[in-house]
Design a protein around this motif. Structure first.
Motif, PDB file in Angstrom:
ATOM      1  N   ASP A 113     -16.335  47.460 -30.966  1.00 50.39           N
ATOM      2  CA  ASP A 113     -14.872  47.394 -31.062  1.00 50.39           C
ATOM      3  C   ASP A 113     -14.403  45.945 -31.092  1.00 50.39           C
ATOM      4  OD1 ASP A 113     -15.070  50.093 -30.798  1.00 50.39           O
ATOM      5  OD2 ASP A 113     -14.312  50.183 -28.738  1.00 50.39           O
TER       6      ASP A 113
ATOM      7  N   LYS B 230     -11.153  44.169 -30.518  1.00 52.26           N
ATOM      8  CA  LYS B 230      -9.809  44.500 -30.018  1.00 52.26           C
ATOM      9  C   LYS B 230      -8.806  43.371 -30.262  1.00 52.26           C
ATOM     10  CE  LYS B 230     -10.479  48.545 -27.844  1.00 52.26           C
ATOM     11  NZ  LYS B 230     -10.868  48.643 -26.450  1.00 52.26           N
TER      12      LYS B 230
ATOM     13  N   GLN C  42     -18.539  51.613 -36.648  1.00 52.22           N
ATOM     14  CA  GLN C  42     -19.488  52.666 -36.273  1.00 52.22           C
ATOM     15  C   GLN C  42     -20.863  52.258 -36.821  1.00 52.22           C
ATOM     16  OE1 GLN C  42     -17.564  55.300 -34.882  1.00 52.22           O
ATOM     17  NE2 GLN C  42     -19.476  55.976 -33.917  1.00 52.22           N
TER      18      GLN C  42
ATOM     19  N   ASP D 229     -20.903  40.845 -31.311  1.00 50.40           N
ATOM     20  CA  ASP D 229     -19.759  40.878 -30.393  1.00 50.40           C
ATOM     21  C   ASP D 229     -20.194  40.193 -29.104  1.00 50.40           C
ATOM     22  OD1 ASP D 229     -17.588  41.445 -28.831  1.00 50.40           O
ATOM     23  OD2 ASP D 229     -17.941  43.606 -28.716  1.00 50.40           O
TER      24      ASP D 229
ATOM     25  N   ARG E 136     -20.964  51.970 -31.360  1.00 54.48           N
ATOM     26  CA  ARG E 136     -19.712  51.475 -31.915  1.00 54.48           C
ATOM     27  C   ARG E 136     -19.402  50.088 -31.358  1.00 54.48           C
ATOM     28  NH1 ARG E 136     -13.842  54.464 -31.586  1.00 54.48           N
ATOM     29  NH2 ARG E 136     -13.529  53.090 -29.828  1.00 54.48           N
TER      30      ARG E 136
ATOM     31  N   TYR F 178     -12.795  49.026 -35.581  1.00 51.52           N
ATOM     32  CA  TYR F 178     -13.913  49.762 -34.999  1.00 51.52           C
ATOM     33  C   TYR F 178     -15.040  49.839 -36.017  1.00 51.52           C
ATOM     34  CZ  TYR F 178     -10.084  51.218 -31.954  1.00 51.52           C
ATOM     35  OH  TYR F 178      -9.001  51.225 -31.115  1.00 51.52           O
TER      36      TYR F 178
ATOM     37  N   ASN G 244      -6.830  46.631 -33.855  1.00 51.76           N
ATOM     38  CA  ASN G 244      -8.242  46.856 -33.519  1.00 51.76           C
ATOM     39  C   ASN G 244      -9.056  47.192 -34.765  1.00 51.76           C
ATOM     40  OD1 ASN G 244      -7.329  46.620 -30.880  1.00 51.76           O
ATOM     41  ND2 ASN G 244      -7.088  48.827 -30.644  1.00 51.76           N
TER      42      ASN G 244
ATOM     43  N   THR H 151     -13.235  51.104 -39.370  1.00 50.83           N
ATOM     44  CA  THR H 151     -11.864  51.618 -39.257  1.00 50.83           C
ATOM     45  C   THR H 151     -10.998  50.551 -38.605  1.00 50.83           C
ATOM     46  OG1 THR H 151     -12.839  53.765 -38.755  1.00 50.83           O
ATOM     47  CG2 THR H 151     -10.482  53.544 -38.352  1.00 50.83           C
ATOM     48  N   HIS H 152      -9.794  50.386 -39.087  1.00 47.05           N
ATOM     49  CA  HIS H 152      -8.877  49.488 -38.367  1.00 47.05           C
ATOM     50  C   HIS H 152      -7.584  50.214 -38.057  1.00 47.05           C
ATOM     51  CE1 HIS H 152      -7.002  48.627 -42.357  1.00 47.05           C
ATOM     52  NE2 HIS H 152      -5.953  48.344 -41.645  1.00 47.05           N
TER      53      HIS H 152
END
Lengths: 80, 189
Positions: B163, B165, B154, B112, B161, B152, B150, B135-136
């Motif tokens: 993210d 976005k 983990q 990221d 985490r 996410y 978004n 997770t989205h």
């Protein structure tokens, strides 16, 4: 105050207003030029972190932005 | 959009993309940016800034406003140039910030890259084998209409985490990342 005195004070006020505006604009354009140079540095940093086939385009636009800032500064210096 | 164009926000196996910490045999599999919809606010502002001087001059011609006529022509000219160079600077800066804030998925890790302000950057990454959960979420009118949201991730790394976005097609990105983790040897999604 006589008519002559009023005219003189109006002239001085008018002169001071536009002179101050000129100084303000030139100072602002000088600061903007520094910002434009920082943008060039920023683009260098960005393209070194993430290089894509559009990196040269970003560098060219950043340089053109600096040249425009210099151009507007010089134009303002001459014309105002 | 999956092509590697200037405006692409969801690119699979992008060509000619290299990042700072990439190893020579590492391949970028997915490049994600924020959905184009997130740029609308600054695009609208730039559009308004572009037409404002035209309206001012038009109004001046129509009304013969004393206030504007009192400004010497040379100041009007320089003022207009200053206005347009500010508009250009703002538009370029906004576009650059969108273009270079990316999420990368390589065949080994998730990266990221965030930039903010003029000269600040932050790079977070986690190896694929450290991913514990993906997770989205897609919520809200415009997100549902334009299919962005978004994602996410983990992790078991120092960065707990990551993210992503407002990325386009978060469901597809989720699927691809899950597939890559599976291919990489651990399934935890």
């Amino acid at each position: 105050m006589s008519v002559l005195g009023e005219q003189a004070s109006s002239y001085i006020l008018n002169f001071a207003v536009w002179d101050l505006t000129k100084i303000g604009l030139l100072v602002f354009l000088g600061l903007y030029l520094i910002f434009a140079l920082l943008v060039v540095r920023q683009v260098q940093l960005l393209t070194s972190v993430l290089g894509t086939n559009f990196s040269p385009l970003f560098k060219t636009v950043a340089m053109l932005h600096v040249l425009l800032a210099v151009g507007v500064f010089l134009f303002a210096l001459v014309i105002l | 959009m999956t092509k590697n164009g200037l405006l692409a926000a969801f690119v699979e196996r992008p060509q000619k993309v290299r990042f700072e910490t990439q190893t020579h045999d590492e391949e970028v599999v997915l490049l994600l940016r924020r959905h184009w919809f997130t740029n609308l606010s600054w695009i609208a502002l730039v559009s308004i800034m572009t037409v404002v001087p035209l309206f001012v001059f038009k109004l001046n011609l129509l009304s013969q406003s004393e206030a504007i006529r009192a400004i010497p022509l040379r100041f009007q000219l320089v003022g207009t140039l200053v206005w347009y160079i500010l508009t250009l600077g703002f538009a370029f800066e906004s576009f650059v910030m969108w273009y270079f804030n990316v999420f990368l998925v390589t065949d080994r890790r998730i990266v990221d890259i965030d930039f903010w302000g003029l000269l600040h950057k932050s790079v977070s990454e986690t190896p694929l084998h450290n991913v514990q959960d993906v997770t989205h979420e897609v919520g809200g009118f415009w997100r549902v209409i334009f299919n962005f949201g978004n994602l996410y991730i983990q992790t078991a790394s120092e960065v707990p985490r990551i993210d992503f976005k407002d990325i386009p097609k978060p469901d597809l990105a989720h699927k691809k990342i899950a597939q890559m983790i599976q291919d990489h040897g651990r399934v935890r999604t």
